[in-house]
Motif scaffolding. Structure first.
Motif, PDB file in Angstrom:
ATOM      1  N   ARG A  97      11.847 -26.260  41.971  1.00 42.14           N
ATOM      2  CA  ARG A  97      11.939 -25.918  40.619  1.00 42.14           C
ATOM      3  C   ARG A  97      11.333 -24.829  40.058  1.00 42.14           C
ATOM      4  O   ARG A  97      10.309 -24.545  40.646  1.00 42.14           O
ATOM      5  CB  ARG A  97      11.294 -27.131  39.708  1.00 42.14           C
ATOM      6  N   ILE A  98      12.107 -23.785  39.524  1.00 43.79           N
ATOM      7  CA  ILE A  98      11.406 -22.655  39.291  1.00 43.79           C
ATOM      8  C   ILE A  98      11.631 -22.253  37.614  1.00 43.79           C
ATOM      9  O   ILE A  98      12.618 -22.611  37.229  1.00 43.79           O
ATOM     10  CB  ILE A  98      12.326 -21.392  39.835  1.00 43.79           C
ATOM     11  N   ILE A  99      10.659 -21.923  37.125  1.00 43.04           N
ATOM     12  CA  ILE A  99      10.227 -21.819  35.592  1.00 43.04           C
ATOM     13  C   ILE A  99       9.909 -20.318  35.428  1.00 43.04           C
ATOM     14  O   ILE A  99       8.673 -20.159  35.882  1.00 43.04           O
ATOM     15  CB  ILE A  99       9.702 -22.712  34.909  1.00 43.04           C
ATOM     16  N   HIS A 100      10.543 -19.404  34.772  1.00 44.26           N
ATOM     17  CA  HIS A 100      10.255 -18.209  34.620  1.00 44.26           C
ATOM     18  C   HIS A 100       9.430 -18.131  32.947  1.00 44.26           C
ATOM     19  O   HIS A 100      10.180 -18.480  32.090  1.00 44.26           O
ATOM     20  CB  HIS A 100      11.328 -17.261  34.656  1.00 44.26           C
ATOM     21  N   PRO A 101       8.320 -17.590  32.741  1.00 50.69           N
ATOM     22  CA  PRO A 101       7.730 -17.697  31.345  1.00 50.69           C
ATOM     23  C   PRO A 101       8.380 -16.841  30.460  1.00 50.69           C
ATOM     24  O   PRO A 101       8.415 -17.001  29.151  1.00 50.69           O
ATOM     25  CB  PRO A 101       6.366 -17.208  31.735  1.00 50.69           C
ATOM     26  N   ASP A 102       9.250 -15.995  30.952  1.00 51.59           N
ATOM     27  CA  ASP A 102       9.968 -14.949  29.959  1.00 51.59           C
ATOM     28  C   ASP A 102      11.416 -15.156  29.795  1.00 51.59           C
ATOM     29  O   ASP A 102      12.204 -14.749  29.117  1.00 51.59           O
ATOM     30  CB  ASP A 102      10.069 -13.425  30.618  1.00 51.59           C
ATOM     31  N   GLN A 103      11.824 -16.830  30.210  1.00 51.88           N
ATOM     32  CA  GLN A 103      12.976 -17.119  30.058  1.00 51.88           C
ATOM     33  C   GLN A 103      12.990 -18.676  29.690  1.00 51.88           C
ATOM     34  O   GLN A 103      13.142 -19.669  30.363  1.00 51.88           O
ATOM     35  CB  GLN A 103      13.969 -17.256  31.405  1.00 51.88           C
ATOM     36  N   PRO A 104      12.502 -18.947  28.439  1.00 48.50           N
ATOM     37  CA  PRO A 104      12.188 -20.293  27.814  1.00 48.50           C
ATOM     38  C   PRO A 104      13.314 -20.883  27.689  1.00 48.50           C
ATOM     39  O   PRO A 104      14.382 -20.599  27.483  1.00 48.50           O
ATOM     40  CB  PRO A 104      11.517 -20.031  26.526  1.00 48.50           C
ATOM     41  N   GLY A 105      13.373 -22.259  28.104  1.00 48.21           N
ATOM     42  CA  GLY A 105      14.361 -23.158  28.036  1.00 48.21           C
ATOM     43  C   GLY A 105      15.373 -23.269  29.241  1.00 48.21           C
ATOM     44  O   GLY A 105      16.392 -23.808  29.251  1.00 48.21           O
ATOM     45  N   THR A 106      14.896 -22.361  30.147  1.00 46.36           N
ATOM     46  CA  THR A 106      15.971 -22.063  31.308  1.00 46.36           C
ATOM     47  C   THR A 106      15.092 -22.653  32.543  1.00 46.36           C
ATOM     48  O   THR A 106      13.850 -22.449  32.910  1.00 46.36           O
ATOM     49  CB  THR A 106      16.340 -20.583  31.501  1.00 46.36           C
ATOM     50  N   GLU A 107      15.823 -23.455  33.317  1.00 47.26           N
ATOM     51  CA  GLU A 107      15.442 -24.131  34.669  1.00 47.26           C
ATOM     52  C   GLU A 107      16.106 -23.782  35.714  1.00 47.26           C
ATOM     53  O   GLU A 107      17.452 -23.776  35.378  1.00 47.26           O
ATOM     54  CB  GLU A 107      15.198 -25.585  34.523  1.00 47.26           C
ATOM     55  N   VAL A 108      15.477 -23.340  36.946  1.00 44.85           N
ATOM     56  CA  VAL A 108      16.275 -23.066  37.965  1.00 44.85           C
ATOM     57  C   VAL A 108      15.946 -24.020  39.055  1.00 44.85           C
ATOM     58  O   VAL A 108      14.613 -24.219  39.503  1.00 44.85           O
ATOM     59  CB  VAL A 108      15.928 -21.763  38.454  1.00 44.85           C
ATOM     60  N   MET A 109      16.846 -24.506  39.856  1.00 46.51           N
ATOM     61  CA  MET A 109      16.528 -25.314  41.058  1.00 46.51           C
ATOM     62  C   MET A 109      17.312 -24.570  42.167  1.00 46.51           C
ATOM     63  O   MET A 109      18.308 -24.084  42.076  1.00 46.51           O
ATOM     64  CB  MET A 109      17.057 -26.635  40.939  1.00 46.51           C
ATOM     65  N   LEU A 110      16.266 -24.577  43.120  1.00 49.65           N
ATOM     66  CA  LEU A 110      16.862 -23.770  44.425  1.00 49.65           C
ATOM     67  C   LEU A 110      16.729 -24.820  45.634  1.00 49.65           C
ATOM     68  O   LEU A 110      15.482 -25.255  46.001  1.00 49.65           O
ATOM     69  CB  LEU A 110      15.878 -22.500  44.866  1.00 49.65           C
ATOM     70  N   TRP A 111      17.648 -24.770  46.415  1.00 50.03           N
ATOM     71  CA  TRP A 111      17.890 -25.568  47.526  1.00 50.03           C
ATOM     72  C   TRP A 111      17.469 -24.660  48.893  1.00 50.03           C
ATOM     73  O   TRP A 111      18.360 -23.874  48.952  1.00 50.03           O
ATOM     74  CB  TRP A 111      18.925 -26.433  47.848  1.00 50.03           C
TER      75      TRP A 111
END
Length: 186
Positions: free
Chosen positions: A135-149
């Protein structure tokens, strides 16, 4: 017998090193590996984009891209030239210098990952291959979550982005495939 123990010890050390790598390090390596690949293909599903199907993007180093959208002409970028086939003709449009450079800029990739919160999210199977999930969460993109396999060889297999503008799932394949060629359209 001594060689067997040495080989087993080295294998154990390698496994331990991999197991001790932080999620941040694993993701940074996978993203860097993709950026260093000589070629790859991404299949993108983004229902909110209204494309009516799966988008395919191909990349061949150092600067060749082809994007195919359902029901639309293929778009090809080579260097700073974009090509689009329409009504039997090829349109060629110059792009501003450096337009695509940031996509593969290792310093930019590292900077983006350094500011992100990255955590292990278990394991999964993607197209029959075992993968670690992050799970990747960028502080400059609130409300966006990235999942990477990421597979056992360190290649990203899939990325899912969920945010305010909708969701997109990207499947990666054909890493360093020498048969993948992108030529300018005639």
């Amino acid at each position: 017998m001594r060689h067997l123990f040495t080989a087993a010890g080295l294998a154990g050390l390698l496994l331990a090193t991999t197991a001790l790598a932080s999620p941040h390090d694993e993701v940074t390596r996978a993203v860097g590996k993709l950026a260093s690949a000589s070629s790859y293909v991404i299949h993108i599903d983004a229902p909110q984009a209204g494309t009516g199907g799966r988008i395919e993007m191909q990349y061949v180093a150092p600067d060749r891209y082809r994007m195919m959208l359902p029901g639309a002409p293929a778009q090809t970028i080579i260097g700073n030239q974009a090509y689009m086939e329409m009504a039997g003709r090829v349109m060629r449009v110059p792009l501003p210098a450096g337009t695509l450079d940031r996509m593969r800029d290792q310093a930019h990739i590292r900077e983006t990952q350094e500011n992100a919160r990255i955590e292990a999210a278990g394991s999964d199977v993607i197209d029959g291959a075992p993968a670690r999930k992050y799970r990747i969460i960028h502080p400059d993109q609130p409300g966006t979550e990235v999942m990477l396999w990421v597979n056992g060889e360190g290649w990203p297999l899939q990325m899912q982005v969920d945010g305010g503008e909708g969701s997109a799932t990207m499947r990666y394949s054909r890493f360093n495939d020498a048969s993948l060629v992108i030529q300018p359209p005639n």
